[in-house]
Design a protein around this motif. Structure first.
Motif, mmCIF file in Angstrom:
data_model
loop_
_atom_site.group_PDB
_atom_site.id
_atom_site.type_symbol
_atom_site.label_atom_id
_atom_site.label_comp_id
_atom_site.label_asym_id
_atom_site.label_seq_id
_atom_site.Cartn_x
_atom_site.Cartn_y
_atom_site.Cartn_z
ATOM 1 N N GLN A 117 0.814 -1.212 0.000
ATOM 2 C CA GLN A 117 0.000 0.000 0.000
ATOM 3 C C GLN A 117 0.849 1.264 0.000
ATOM 4 N N VAL A 118 1.963 1.248 0.708
ATOM 5 C CA VAL A 118 2.853 2.405 0.697
ATOM 6 C C VAL A 118 3.359 2.677 -0.710
ATOM 7 N N VAL A 119 3.674 1.620 -1.442
ATOM 8 C CA VAL A 119 4.189 1.748 -2.804
ATOM 9 C C VAL A 119 3.110 2.314 -3.725
ATOM 10 N N LEU A 120 1.893 1.781 -3.634
ATOM 11 C CA LEU A 120 0.822 2.275 -4.493
ATOM 12 C C LEU A 120 0.507 3.731 -4.174
ATOM 13 N N GLY A 121 0.612 4.115 -2.911
ATOM 14 C CA GLY A 121 0.402 5.513 -2.542
ATOM 15 C C GLY A 121 1.424 6.426 -3.180
ATOM 16 N N MET A 122 2.679 5.984 -3.264
ATOM 17 C CA MET A 122 3.713 6.763 -3.949
ATOM 18 C C MET A 122 3.356 6.983 -5.412
ATOM 19 N N GLY A 123 2.955 5.902 -6.086
ATOM 20 C CA GLY A 123 2.605 6.002 -7.497
ATOM 21 C C GLY A 123 1.419 6.911 -7.731
ATOM 22 N N ILE A 124 0.423 6.853 -6.848
ATOM 23 C CA ILE A 124 -0.752 7.730 -6.981
ATOM 24 C C ILE A 124 -0.333 9.187 -6.816
ATOM 25 N N LEU A 125 0.566 9.463 -5.888
ATOM 26 C CA LEU A 125 1.073 10.827 -5.700
ATOM 27 C C LEU A 125 1.692 11.351 -6.988
ATOM 28 N N TRP A 126 2.632 10.608 -7.563
ATOM 29 C CA TRP A 126 3.326 11.075 -8.752
ATOM 30 C C TRP A 126 2.409 11.118 -9.970
ATOM 31 N N GLY A 127 1.564 10.118 -10.124
ATOM 32 C CA GLY A 127 0.679 10.076 -11.288
ATOM 33 C C GLY A 127 -0.286 11.244 -11.321
ATOM 34 N N TRP A 128 -0.904 11.554 -10.189
ATOM 35 C CA TRP A 128 -1.911 12.618 -10.180
ATOM 36 C C TRP A 128 -1.290 13.994 -10.026
ATOM 37 N N LEU A 129 0.015 14.070 -9.764
ATOM 38 C CA LEU A 129 0.713 15.352 -9.840
ATOM 39 C C LEU A 129 0.849 15.819 -11.284
ATOM 40 N N VAL A 130 1.047 14.859 -12.183
ATOM 41 C CA VAL A 130 1.287 15.174 -13.586
ATOM 42 C C VAL A 130 -0.017 15.326 -14.361
ATOM 43 N N LEU A 131 -1.039 14.550 -13.997
ATOM 44 C CA LEU A 131 -2.304 14.604 -14.734
ATOM 45 C C LEU A 131 -2.935 15.999 -14.623
ATOM 46 N N PRO A 132 -3.554 16.457 -15.696
ATOM 47 C CA PRO A 132 -4.134 17.819 -15.698
ATOM 48 C C PRO A 132 -5.484 17.886 -14.998
ATOM 49 N N PHE A 133 -5.564 17.297 -13.799
ATOM 50 C CA PHE A 133 -6.801 17.346 -13.023
ATOM 51 C C PHE A 133 -6.479 17.972 -11.665
ATOM 52 N N PRO A 134 -7.259 18.958 -11.230
ATOM 53 C CA PRO A 134 -6.954 19.659 -9.968
ATOM 54 C C PRO A 134 -7.391 18.864 -8.740
ATOM 55 N N VAL A 135 -6.781 17.698 -8.518
ATOM 56 C CA VAL A 135 -7.172 16.872 -7.378
ATOM 57 C C VAL A 135 -6.113 16.861 -6.279
ATOM 58 N N PHE A 136 -4.877 17.255 -6.606
ATOM 59 C CA PHE A 136 -3.839 17.230 -5.563
ATOM 60 C C PHE A 136 -4.141 18.290 -4.504
ATOM 61 N N GLY A 137 -4.012 17.880 -3.253
ATOM 62 C CA GLY A 137 -4.328 18.772 -2.150
ATOM 63 C C GLY A 137 -5.794 18.758 -1.770
ATOM 64 N N THR A 138 -6.572 17.902 -2.413
ATOM 65 C CA THR A 138 -7.995 17.793 -2.086
ATOM 66 C C THR A 138 -8.279 16.412 -1.498
ATOM 67 N N LEU A 139 -9.445 16.298 -0.881
ATOM 68 C CA LEU A 139 -9.846 15.025 -0.291
ATOM 69 C C LEU A 139 -10.104 13.969 -1.360
ATOM 70 N N LEU A 140 -10.366 14.408 -2.586
ATOM 71 C CA LEU A 140 -10.645 13.467 -3.666
ATOM 72 C C LEU A 140 -9.443 12.574 -3.951
ATOM 73 N N LEU A 141 -8.232 13.101 -3.797
ATOM 74 C CA LEU A 141 -7.051 12.277 -4.037
ATOM 75 C C LEU A 141 -6.941 11.160 -3.000
ATOM 76 N N LEU A 142 -7.323 11.429 -1.753
ATOM 77 C CA LEU A 142 -7.342 10.378 -0.732
ATOM 78 C C LEU A 142 -8.413 9.333 -1.058
ATOM 79 N N VAL A 143 -9.540 9.776 -1.603
ATOM 80 C CA VAL A 143 -10.589 8.847 -2.020
ATOM 81 C C VAL A 143 -10.070 7.941 -3.128
ATOM 82 N N ILE A 144 -9.363 8.519 -4.095
ATOM 83 C CA ILE A 144 -8.795 7.736 -5.202
ATOM 84 C C ILE A 144 -7.823 6.687 -4.668
ATOM 85 N N ALA A 145 -6.933 7.101 -3.759
ATOM 86 C CA ALA A 145 -5.955 6.164 -3.194
ATOM 87 C C ALA A 145 -6.648 5.044 -2.423
#
Length: 593
Positions: free
Chosen positions: A436-464
């Motif tokens: 789970q720690v590894v998948l959380g890392m990948g979700i962080l980097w993946g959604w940092l690059v994607l053009p969706f304003p989800v970083f810093g929101t609760l939605l990113l925790l929902v996705i993870a």
């Protein structure tokens, strides 16, 4: 020049029959339309599961990591894996193997013994034994580690204070290899219990009866018949507990850091947060994931080497094993496990959260007086209120969306002719092989690059949370769907209903119990989640599990205990609701039948 002989009519007719019929363009477009739902679901699972894995692999072989608005990751390199050959890297690997193996063995012994007692013996209080086998699942390992640090810390642990009071002295140290293995073994034993209980309870009685008729003693019957037939369940439970212990972060962090025992997950966390070496952390993450995959593959090889068919169509049940004078010893073992896994930890949290004295130096100080002031103070804290709100919202959204996604994946796999069904199933189950720690890392980097304003929101925790719990949701929905005959839905279609209406009016109502159970399961897992959201939360999106962990790290033990009590209460409410709804649904189905 003579003309070639004419083809006989029989041959020409046979050749025309053997040729596949030509599919019209309209039919091709219609078949393509049927693949639209599976395509949409495949894209969704790609962003949830596959994309994070891609970014982890890219970071592991690159000199940089993705940044917001910039997908450049530097040049190719093998140097990131060199961290595994450093003294710290080698020691973290050794520590992970020791802790994983020790916790796997201990949890298997506890869980399998409890399962055998509950399923196969004449021990008294079997209902209590069954509840004991699964009860620690409702107490997160994070909270269990915190409670046992209060109980058995070498300086002021409650149990050590008791031992000093009776003249034995401080003999316990939870901050050690043995302490970490003990706590992980306690809280992963329920997984072994659930995996082995069904194997023991469904075992064919004829095999054991035959051994008894030929003069086998009780001990020999167990060694030569019962135990070999349980190899698939035992092997599966051992491997599962081993991998869960290896990839566990909170217990290793809370109990390992004070002793300087660093495992691969805690090493990854330090490289990501303290040392700012994300590429090296990605290299370790890839190595840890490959190790989990290899271990899982080995377990499958062991299980598939022989046939282990134990359940036949005769409908017979295995006879209870008479324990004679050991009957109450078996029940006593279950009571002892319940004491160590539930009673003592909850008691430690209550004493710490309600004691008038913040610092306890003697065993008598524990009984100097109790007050609700600290719990009331915790409830009034702004960070607690925000974290609780975030946890509830995140868990509700993750459970609701996760149940829908799991239902869609299961429906495509088992109710349609889509060619993507098996692929969607494999992708849905893939997070089981990724820490789970590894998948959380990948979700962080993946959604940092994607053009969706989800970083810093609760939605990113929902996705993870949806991503890491996808296997549990898919497996739960699939088991319910496979129990329902597809002819019921097909009958509605034949009577004039379109597929969507048949799904809404027939399939979903008949699967109501399974869907509600899946929703509550994902809700409970979402409330407990910590490792997957460890890298994606912010100060505004912090959840209860993170608050408990950081409060303990900052030395606020009494505050952590108060938060943990409320945390456990929330999970207990969901667990009780699950049981109540399940009982009501069974009664409703019994009345209908």
């Amino acid at each position: 020049m003579t003309a070639p002989p004419a083809e006989p009519k029989e041959h020409r007719a046979l050749r025309q029959i053997e040729q596949p019929p030509k599919i019209s363009v309209k039919a091709r477009l219609k078949n393509l339309r049927y693949e639209i739902p599976s395509t949409i679901l495949g894209v969704l699972l790609f962003f949830l599961v596959i994309l994070p894995i891609i970014f982890i692999v890219i970071a592991a072989f690159s000199t940089a990591v993705p940044r917001p608005g910039n997908a450049e990751v530097g040049s190719f390199t093998w140097a990131n894996f060199a961290v595994l050959g450093t003294p710290e890297g080698i020691q973290s690997i050794i520590n992970s193997l020791i802790i994983g193996a020790g916790a796997g063995i201990l949890s298997l012994l506890i869980g399998a013994v409890l399962a055998f007692i509950a399923a196969r013996t004449d021990a008294p209080w079997k209902r209590f034994i069954y509840i004991t086998g699964i009860a620690p699942m409702f107490l997160p390992a994070l909270v269990g580690a915190l409670a046992w640090s209060i109980l058995a810390s070498p300086t002021a642990g409650h149990l050590n204070l008791f031992l000093e009071a009776i003249g034995i002295g401080s003999a316990l140290n939870i901050y050690s290899y043995a302490g970490i293995i003990f706590v992980l073994g306690l809280y992963y034993a329920p997984y072994a219990f659930m995996l082995t209980y069904s194997s023991f309870s469904m075992m064919n009685a004829d095999l054991e009866e035959a051994a008894s008729v030929h003069g086998a003693s009780l001990g020999r019957l167990f060694r030569t018949v019962t135990l070999p037939l349980s190899i698939p369940a035992l092997a599966g439970a051992a491997i599962l507990c081993f991998t869960l212990a290896m990839e566990n972060f909170p217990v290793n962090a809370i109990l390992g850091n004070p002793a300087g025992i660093e495992t691969l997950p805690t090493y990854i966390y330090r490289l990501m947060t303290g040392d700012s070496q994300p590429n090296q952390a990605a290299g370790i993450a890839v190595a840890l994931t490959l190790a989990v995959i290899v271990v899982t593959w080995f377990q499958q090889r062991v299980v598939n080497r022989k046939r282990f068919t134990t359940l036949t169509g005769k409908g017979n049940r295995p006879r209870p094993v008479p324990l004679r004078w050991l009957r109450w010893v078996a029940t006593g073992f279950a009571m002892l496990y319940f004491l160590f896994s539930v009673v003592l930890p909850i008691g430690a949290l209550i004493f710490t959260a309600m004691s008038k004295k913040v610092y306890v130096n003697t065993f008598a100080d524990l009984f100097s007086g109790f007050s609700l002031d600290r719990i009331v103070e915790a409830l009034s804290q702004a960070d607690f209120q925000q974290s609780t709100t975030n946890s509830i919202i995140m868990a509700l959204l993750a459970a609701g969306i996760g149940t829908i996604v799991a239902f869609m994946a299961s429906y495509v796999r088992f109710r349609t002719t889509s060619k993507a069904g098996q692929l969607l199933e494999q992708v849905s189950m893939l997070p089981l092989a990724i820490p789970q720690v590894v998948l959380g890392m990948g979700i962080l980097w993946g959604w940092l690059v994607l053009p969706f304003p989800v970083f810093g929101t609760l939605l990113l925790l929902v996705i993870a949370t949806i991503a890491v719990n996808m296997p549990q949701g898919y497996r739960s929905v699939s088991s319910s769907m496979l129990q329902m005959d597809s002819d019921l839905e097909h009958s509605a279609v034949m009577l004039g209903a379109n597929r969507l209406r048949a799904l809404k009016d027939v399939t979903v109502p008949l699967m109501r119990t399974g869907l509600v159970s899946t929703l509550l399961l994902l809700l409970m897992l979402g409330l407990r989640e910590m490792s997957a959201v460890l890298f994606v939360y912010t100060s505004d999106t912090r959840v209860l599990s993170i608050l408990v962990f950081h409060s303990f790290e900052n030395g606020s033990i009494s505050y952590s205990a108060a938060i943990s009590l409320i945390f456990v209460l929330l999970i207990a409410i969901v667990a009780v609701a699950t049981q109540v709804i399940g009982i009501r649904e069974k009664k409703a189905q019994a009345k209908t039948n």
